[in-house]
Design a protein around this motif. Structure first.
Motif, short mmCIF file in Angstrom:
data_model
loop_
_atom_site.label_atom_id
_atom_site.label_comp_id
_atom_site.label_asym_id
_atom_site.label_seq_id
_atom_site.Cartn_x
_atom_site.Cartn_y
_atom_site.Cartn_z
N SER A 199 0.85 50.02 79.86
CA SER A 199 -0.69 49.64 80.30
C SER A 199 -1.07 49.68 80.93
N LYS A 200 -1.11 47.86 80.67
CA LYS A 200 -2.00 46.89 81.71
C LYS A 200 -0.96 46.61 83.04
N GLY A 201 -0.12 47.01 83.53
CA GLY A 201 0.42 47.54 84.20
C GLY A 201 -0.21 48.63 85.28
N LEU A 202 -0.23 49.45 84.37
CA LEU A 202 -0.94 50.86 84.70
C LEU A 202 -2.69 50.97 85.55
N TYR A 203 -3.27 49.49 84.90
CA TYR A 203 -4.38 48.90 85.41
C TYR A 203 -4.50 48.67 86.42
N SER A 204 -3.23 48.02 86.94
CA SER A 204 -2.97 47.21 88.05
C SER A 204 -2.67 47.84 89.55
N THR B 106 6.64 52.46 84.43
CA THR B 106 7.79 52.22 83.72
C THR B 106 8.29 50.79 84.53
N LEU B 107 8.04 51.33 85.62
CA LEU B 107 8.52 49.58 87.56
C LEU B 107 7.81 48.77 87.13
N THR B 108 6.33 49.19 86.46
CA THR B 108 4.78 48.14 86.41
C THR B 108 5.44 47.36 85.12
N ALA B 109 6.37 47.96 84.10
CA ALA B 109 6.75 46.83 83.14
C ALA B 109 7.62 45.85 83.15
#
Length: 772
Positions: free
Chosen positions: A207-212, A423-426
């Protein structure tokens, strides 16, 4: 004039009603089959065994439901917000735009010198706490503890029932929090909490990765779609999707689970060439995804059906959609019978039944047209869920039939791109470039959804307010639908379509009484709705202690009643507890308003009049002696032209409306001085119902007024724990001495008075009075 007093509540949930109907139908058919012809002993034993199992199922379900309905000690004692300390074990954490929502289980709450046990409590906290690895820890928090609000008006969302189904007893807005470590858990419990921490941590990283890689609004929407983080949805997006009839895509449903599960099954089959390995991997990953995203009803139902499908493949057995759906329903109800009454559960299962039926029809009719293959499932879901939608939201979105196929065309690309991006951001710190690439389609698809919804809301009749359907209408609707499907399967298209047209019975509304007045419970404020021979009137609409009172109480009530237009809105005076809900409705644009009647001495520069002018609504500046409406149905008794009132309350608009021997007196916040002037102007013999002045203040409802009008019924609108002491004991005593029956909204919820033109009127309350 005689009165009949009683209590009324919302009708039985649709699912419970259908269960009773099915059991009755089964018993009738069984008896008819037994007495129509001789039945072999073996078959009769079989019939009786099946019927005994059904009865046993119902009885055990009833017993289990009664057990679940027993209130916890905390819920029994907590009836208002208190400063408290709570303690419990963290079992779930969800992200919110302003912090975290932490669920603690096996908890207790301490306040007023006592400690009360509870199953679950929700804690709302900011970002000060370190959430990583918190599940399984013991936590102590201090703050303001609130009970969940039960519905007190028709149409109002029942938070208490919603959270009772989820076994949550209360919520706290945390001011201080401390993590006190964890007890010595068994090895299996440590493994369980470890798994939950791992899944929760991964969900938060995604979720935090999506915000980035996405703007805040789109990141919150995608987090809700993929991860069940509904606390991150922008409120404007939630409202827009709801207006567009596509709010269902914000929840994790069969589309998500099928995409993940079947995609994984085919991938493992491609790699291993082993069917059983692929089935086992699909079941494990799907169940894990369900746990990670919060195990909502729709997700559990979809995962359970997928698991049944995989078990069929594992043992080389044919999968049956109906059996899978039935198994998932039993699984959900075994865990929590109260889900039977949950609108989300009803919508989920009626939608999947609609898809199953349409699948049968497509196969039977051998439809190959790609447009029809995309449109017909959406049509079937619309038809099957319409009674539940009408019973939950009291309105339908017609254009959603057209836009949902378009939405679903892009949904697969959106979910696949979103999953890869998240998934990539995490898991890959250096994968920002690749994540941004996959975020591109997500951004533009979500923007497209917004544009489609905004375009739809501008179209005429984008929302049709239907009101709550009658129970008889719902039963006839589904019976006609079943017969229509049966006939269509037999390839008798014309007859089937005629039966389908019979489903329009759900829109038929029973004629109401000649006069009906509903005094809404709006907390510390006033709001009364009246329908007199088809003419709709709203008297005041505001609250000083209920936020967004129109959004959460007045508008849902009007939609429940099927009201499209208010012919007249009377504003007694401009205090917020009488007008802020009307301002909300003017900004919202619902319902349409014919004219607004206000006292002539009101401040003409007030915001409400500017909103009325911008909406093209006529404003009438009223004083005593004037009459409004057809045949002068509204008689204004105050304020007097030229008289100087010491405050706005004394200058309230006072009006009376009568039909034959029945009449209602609306008094605003008028005090004893004003009462002395308008009391002599009332048609005293026709004051059946008194809207008690100024919420039952001791300075109102003077002896002079009551001795003159002798109301049969008085309604007091106020908040249970207000700081003004309303209703005052002196006022209640004066009303009692007059022989008036008093109803207060804190005790009764909404108070409804109806009159059919005879010698008797009827009073019903949404809640039972404590002395009943």
């Amino acid at each position: 004039m005689a009165g009949v007093y009683g209590a009324c509540r919302c009708g039985p949930p649709l699912t419970a009603m259908f269960t009773g109907l099915c059991l009755a139908a089964g018993l009738i058919l069984l008896c008819a089959d037994i007495f129509r012809k001789r039945i072999p002993l073996k078959r009769m034993v079989f019939y009786l065994s099946v019927w005994s199992l059904i009865v046993l199922f119902v009885l055990t379900g009833y017993e289990r439901t009664c057990t679940v309905l027993e209130k916890s000690p905390l819920k029994t004692c907590l009836d208002r917000s208190v400063q408290a300390k709570v303690h419990g074990t963290v079992t779930d954490i969800s992200l919110r735009t302003d912090g975290y929502l932490i669920t603690i289980s096996n908890s207790n709450a301490s306040f007023d010198g006592d400690t009360f046990d509870s199953e679950k409590i929700h804690l709302y906290t900011d970002n000060r706490i370190e959430a990583n690895g918190l599940i399984g820890s013991k936590i102590t928090a201090e703050g303001r503890l609130y009970p969940f609000e039960a519905a007190t008006n028709p149409g109002q969302f029942d938070s208490d029932a919603y959270y009772s189904a989820r076994k949550v007893d209360a919520k706290m807005y945390v001011s201080e929090v401390a993590v006190s470590g964890s007890d010595a858990y068994s090895a299996s419990l440590k493994l369980y909490y470890g798994l939950l921490n791992m899944l929760c941590g991964f969900r938060m990283r995604v979720s935090k990765g999506l915000y980035s890689v996405l703007p805040e609004k789109e990141a919150g929407t995608l987090s809700a779609m993929l991860l069940g983080e509904r606390g991150l949805i922008d409120s404007d997006i939630r409202k827009l999707y709801s207006q567009g009839g596509i709010a269902h895509i914000l929840s994790i449903s069969a589309l998500h689970v099928t995409l993940i599960g079947m995609g994984l099954f085919r991938l493992v089959m491609l790699i291993t060439k082993n069917r059983r390995t692929a089935c086992a991997a699909t079941v494990v990953i799907s169940v894990t995804y369900c746990i990670m995203t919060g195990s909502s009803v729709s997700t559990v139902r979809a995962v359970a059906m997928l698991c049944v499908n995989m078990l069929g493949k594992f043992f080389l057995r044919a999968y049956d959609d109906v059996s899978g759906c039935a198994f998932s329903g039993l699984l959900i109800l075994a865990k929590q019978p109260l889900y039977m009454f949950d609108a989300g559960t009803q919508l989920s299962f009626t939608a999947v039944l609609g898809i199953i039926v349409m699948k049968w029809l497509i196969e039977k009719q051998k439809i190959k047209n790609p447009f029809l293959l995309a449109f017909l499932p959406c049509l079937s879901v619309f038809i099957f869920t319409m009674p539940v939608v009408m019973n939950t939201y009291y309105e339908i979105s017609v254009y959603s039939l057209l836009i949902n196929p378009v939405i679903l065309v892009f949904m697969t690309m959106l979910l696949v791109s979103g999953m890869i991006c998240g998934t990539l951001t995490a898991v890959w710190a250096s994968g920002m470039g690749a994540a941004l690439f996959f975020a591109g389609p997500v951004y533009y698809i979500l923007r497209l959804y917004e544009e489609i919804c905004e375009f739809e809301t501008e179209l005429p009749f984008s929302k049709i307010v239907t009101g709550a359907p009658t129970h008889a209408g719902v039963i006839v609707y589904y019976l006609a639908l079943v017969f229509a499907v049966y006939v269509l399967i037999k390839i008798k298209k014309k007859q089937g379509l005629l039966l389908l047209a019979a489903c329009c019975v759900i829109f038929i509304r029973q004629p109401g009484p000649s006069v009906e007045i509903d005094f809404l419970d709006v907390g510390q404020g006033d709001c009364a709705y009246m329908c007199r021979e088809g003419v709709t009137i709203l008297s005041d609409g505001g609250s000083s202690n209920v936020s967004n009172v129109a959004r959460y109480r007045i508008i849902p009530f009007l939609k429940y009643k099927g009201v499209h237009r208010l012919d007249t809105v009377m504003i007694s005076h401009l205090d917020a507890d009488h007008i802020n809900g009307i301002i909300e409705m003017l900004k919202e644009g619902y319902p349409r308003i014919g004219c607004i009647i206000v006292p002539y001495n009101a401040d003409k520069g007030h915001e409400v009049f500017e909103l009325a002018r911008n909406s093209g609504i006529k404003v009438e500046w009223a004083c005593s002696g004037e009459k409004y409406g057809e045949d002068g149905r509204i008689s204004v008794l105050a304020p007097d032209m030229g008289r100087v009132y010491k405050d706005g309350n004394e200058g309230s608009l006072v009006a009376q409306t009568c039909l034959k021997d029945f009449g209602v007196l609306f008094t605003g916040d008028s005090g004893a001085d004003s009462e002395a002037a308008y009391a002599v102007k009332t048609d005293a013999e026709k004051v059946t119902v008194l809207k008690t002045p100024h919420h039952g203040s001791k300075y109102s409802s003077s002896r002079k007024l009551l001795d003159l009008i002798h109301p049969v019924v008085a309604v007091i609108s106020c908040s249970k724990y207000n700081t003004y002491g309303h209703p005052a004991p002196e006022t209640l005593e004066r009303l009692e001495k007059t022989g008036t029956t008093v109803f207060t909204t804190p005790e009764c919820g909404m108070v409804s008075v109806s009159y059919d033109g005879g010698k008797v009127f009827r009073v019903r309350t949404f809640k039972e009075k404590e002395d009943n």
